[in-house]
Design a protein around this motif. Structure first.
Motif, short mmCIF file in Angstrom:
data_model
loop_
_atom_site.label_atom_id
_atom_site.label_comp_id
_atom_site.label_asym_id
_atom_site.label_seq_id
_atom_site.Cartn_x
_atom_site.Cartn_y
_atom_site.Cartn_z
N GLY A 102 -2.58 -6.64 -10.53
CA GLY A 102 -3.05 -5.71 -11.56
C GLY A 102 -2.52 -4.31 -11.39
N ALA A 103 -1.46 -4.15 -10.59
CA ALA A 103 -0.96 -2.81 -10.28
C ALA A 103 -0.44 -2.08 -11.51
N SER A 104 0.18 -2.82 -12.45
CA SER A 104 0.71 -2.15 -13.65
C SER A 104 -0.40 -1.51 -14.46
N GLY A 105 -1.51 -2.24 -14.62
CA GLY A 105 -2.64 -1.67 -15.34
C GLY A 105 -3.23 -0.47 -14.63
N LYS A 106 -3.28 -0.52 -13.32
CA LYS A 106 -3.79 0.62 -12.56
C LYS A 106 -2.86 1.82 -12.68
N LEU A 107 -1.54 1.55 -12.72
CA LEU A 107 -0.60 2.64 -12.88
C LEU A 107 -0.73 3.28 -14.27
N GLN A 108 -0.99 2.46 -15.28
CA GLN A 108 -1.24 3.00 -16.61
C GLN A 108 -2.42 3.97 -16.57
N ARG A 109 -3.48 3.59 -15.89
CA ARG A 109 -4.66 4.46 -15.81
C ARG A 109 -4.35 5.72 -14.99
N VAL A 131 9.95 1.80 -15.92
CA VAL A 131 9.85 1.96 -14.48
C VAL A 131 9.20 0.70 -13.92
N ASP A 132 9.88 0.04 -12.98
CA ASP A 132 9.36 -1.18 -12.35
C ASP A 132 8.84 -0.88 -10.96
N LEU A 133 7.70 -1.48 -10.63
CA LEU A 133 7.17 -1.42 -9.28
C LEU A 133 7.85 -2.46 -8.40
N THR A 134 7.77 -2.28 -7.10
CA THR A 134 8.40 -3.22 -6.18
C THR A 134 7.64 -4.54 -6.18
N ASP A 135 8.34 -5.60 -5.78
CA ASP A 135 7.71 -6.92 -5.69
C ASP A 135 6.56 -6.90 -4.70
N ASP A 136 6.70 -6.15 -3.61
CA ASP A 136 5.63 -6.09 -2.60
C ASP A 136 4.35 -5.53 -3.21
N VAL A 137 4.48 -4.49 -4.02
CA VAL A 137 3.30 -3.90 -4.66
C VAL A 137 2.65 -4.91 -5.60
N LEU A 138 3.46 -5.59 -6.40
CA LEU A 138 2.93 -6.52 -7.40
C LEU A 138 2.34 -7.76 -6.75
N VAL A 198 8.56 2.25 -6.23
CA VAL A 198 9.42 2.00 -7.39
C VAL A 198 10.61 1.14 -6.99
N ALA A 199 10.82 0.06 -7.79
CA ALA A 199 11.97 -0.82 -7.57
C ALA A 199 13.16 -0.41 -8.43
N GLU A 200 12.88 -0.01 -9.67
CA GLU A 200 13.98 0.28 -10.59
C GLU A 200 13.51 1.18 -11.71
N VAL A 201 14.40 2.04 -12.19
CA VAL A 201 14.20 2.83 -13.39
C VAL A 201 15.33 2.48 -14.36
N ARG A 202 14.97 2.10 -15.58
CA ARG A 202 15.98 1.78 -16.59
C ARG A 202 15.90 2.81 -17.70
N ALA A 203 16.99 3.56 -17.86
CA ALA A 203 17.06 4.61 -18.87
C ALA A 203 18.54 4.92 -19.11
N GLY A 204 18.79 5.72 -20.15
CA GLY A 204 20.14 6.15 -20.41
C GLY A 204 20.74 5.62 -21.68
N LYS A 216 5.86 -5.58 -14.83
CA LYS A 216 6.27 -5.04 -13.54
C LYS A 216 6.08 -3.53 -13.41
N GLY A 217 5.60 -2.88 -14.44
CA GLY A 217 5.44 -1.43 -14.36
C GLY A 217 4.99 -0.85 -15.68
N PHE A 218 5.80 0.08 -16.23
CA PHE A 218 5.43 0.65 -17.52
C PHE A 218 6.68 1.06 -18.28
#
Length: 421
Positions: A368-375, A356-363, A343-349, A389-391
């Protein structure tokens, strides 16, 4: 191989979707079930709109009753229907600017394009026809109609459709000074409107910096540029107020709403227009200009009947305030994810939504990491919306402690599934 079904999905790789559809068969409350009778927490409120969940019998009853009384009729010219008149009065009464007019349409894309056309028509009929330029924000999303695609600042959504409506330009989503600089570059005498989501939705749940909304509203006022607040996602409790933009002490010239206005039960959108913008069309004088614009289903009586019951639900159950009440509990639940190595960042509040964003290294290693994370989230019983970048999540406002606990447990496990895949 021939496709198994001709249905063409929006925003989908049809070669991958065909034969791999997730078929949703029913919904109740904050949950939906697939055709294998597996239950999922609808953490996206479908597409940001099922604000009070699914399966409200009172809406079904109102729709059935309206279908039996008057199934449809248009609003063109002097025609009207009772549900549309009632809905317009209620929405206008809630608007930040007293005396606002309400133009009804079939959804968010419709009302964004309506706002763009009214902006140009307003200046045309007040002797300033050269004010035609629109300014949007990078990462902004304003639907997929003609003007909305052009004004939106998501570059992939423009590919293959250009040339689009012009003239349009874009500024950084978090820099009020950049808006002023762009107005000065183009010339205030040529800029018609600035389109602004209070929180950017499809662009990644980007929260406005402190003071940003007030600053851009003031800049628009000073340069006589119409401030259009796109509240299709932000409205009806998502940010804890009726329209989202009314969380800030500003008075937009136009507000677009849709999605939550019926809880997604029937397509409907509304454009709230401040009196000064609408005035040229409401003089009552012979020869006053006519807005030659409107979708066939504008003010459809069945959709408006659903919307009127929807407003009743929000009021009766105190759901509008829930977006603000739940924003900290949601942020607290997600805060631990920042320690996860993927995880690179969580935006909430700010309101009941988050990303939730994944790290640049993962992407970079797996585009296709975001789609895999959705699954992976789906395997944990939670439906999320994949982003570049995430979900993102935007749960129903009726969600409570058990659902927040579910998210707190499901997301770390889903991230671990992704790491091991």
């Amino acid at each position: 191989m021939q496709p198994t079904n001709p249905l063409w999905h929006p925003f989908a790789d049809m070669g991958a979707v065909d034969g791999d559809r997730m078929i949703i068969t029913r919904g109740a409350g904050s949950y939906v079930w697939d055709d294998q009778d597996r239950r999922y927490f609808d953490a996206t409120a479908s597409l940001w709109y099922a604000n009070f969940g699914h399966g409200r019998e009172e809406i079904a009853d109102a729709v059935a009753a309206q279908l039996r009384k008057l199934d449809s009729y248009n609003l063109f010219g002097y025609y009207a229907n009772e549900p549309a008149l009632k809905l317009a009065e209620r929405v206008s009464a809630l608007a930040p600017t007293p005396g606002s007019k309400v133009f009804l349409a079939s959804g968010g894309g419709d009302v964004v394009d309506t706002a763009a056309k009214i902006a140009r028509a307003h200046f045309f009929h007040t002797g300033r026809p050269e004010k035609t330029h629109f300014i949007g924000r990078r990462l902004g999303y304003h639907g997929t109609h003609g003007f909305g695609t052009a004004i939106g600042g998501l570059a992939p959504n423009r590919v293959g459709f250009e040339p689009l409506q012009e003239p349009v330009s874009h500024v950084p989503f978090d820099d009020a000074a950049a808006l002023e600089a762009e107005i000065q570059r183009v010339g205030a005498d040529r800029v018609a409107a600035f389109f602004c989501e209070p929180v950017l939705g499809a662009g990644g749940v980007q929260l406005p910096p402190p003071g940003y909304i007030e600053a851009v509203a003031e800049i628009c006022k000073r340069h006589d540029v119409l401030f259009v607040a796109d509240c299709v996602i932000a409205g009806f409790g998502r940010l804890g107020t009726w329209f989202g933009i009314d969380r800030w002490p500003v008075q937009p010239d136009m507000i677009t709403v849709a999605k939550g206005i019926t809880g997604g039960t029937i397509p409907l959108g509304a454009l709230i227009v401040a009196p000064r913008v609408a005035e040229p069309f409401f003089t009552g004088k012979p020869g006053a200009p006519i807005l030659r614009h409107g979708p066939t289903y504008a003010g459809h009586p069945v959709a408006c009947a659903a919307a009127n019951v929807t407003l009743d639900i929000y009021e009766r159950e105190g759901l509008i305030a829930r977006g603000r009440e739940l924003e900290k509990p949601l942020a607290d639940v997600l805060s631990g994810l920042t320690a996860h190595p993927l995880v690179a960042e969580v935006r909430a509040g700010l309101g009941f939504l988050a990303a939730v964003d994944l790290t640049d290294d993962v992407l970079e290693a797996d585009p296709g990491a975001s789609g895999k994370l959705q699954r992976a989230c789906r395997e944990e019983g939670v439906l999320v919306r994949p982003l570049a970048k995430g979900f993102a999540i935007s749960p129903p406002l009726i969600a409570d402690e058990p659902e927040l606990d579910l998210l707190g447990n499901a997301f770390p496990r889903a991230l671990d599934r992704l790491r091991l895949s």
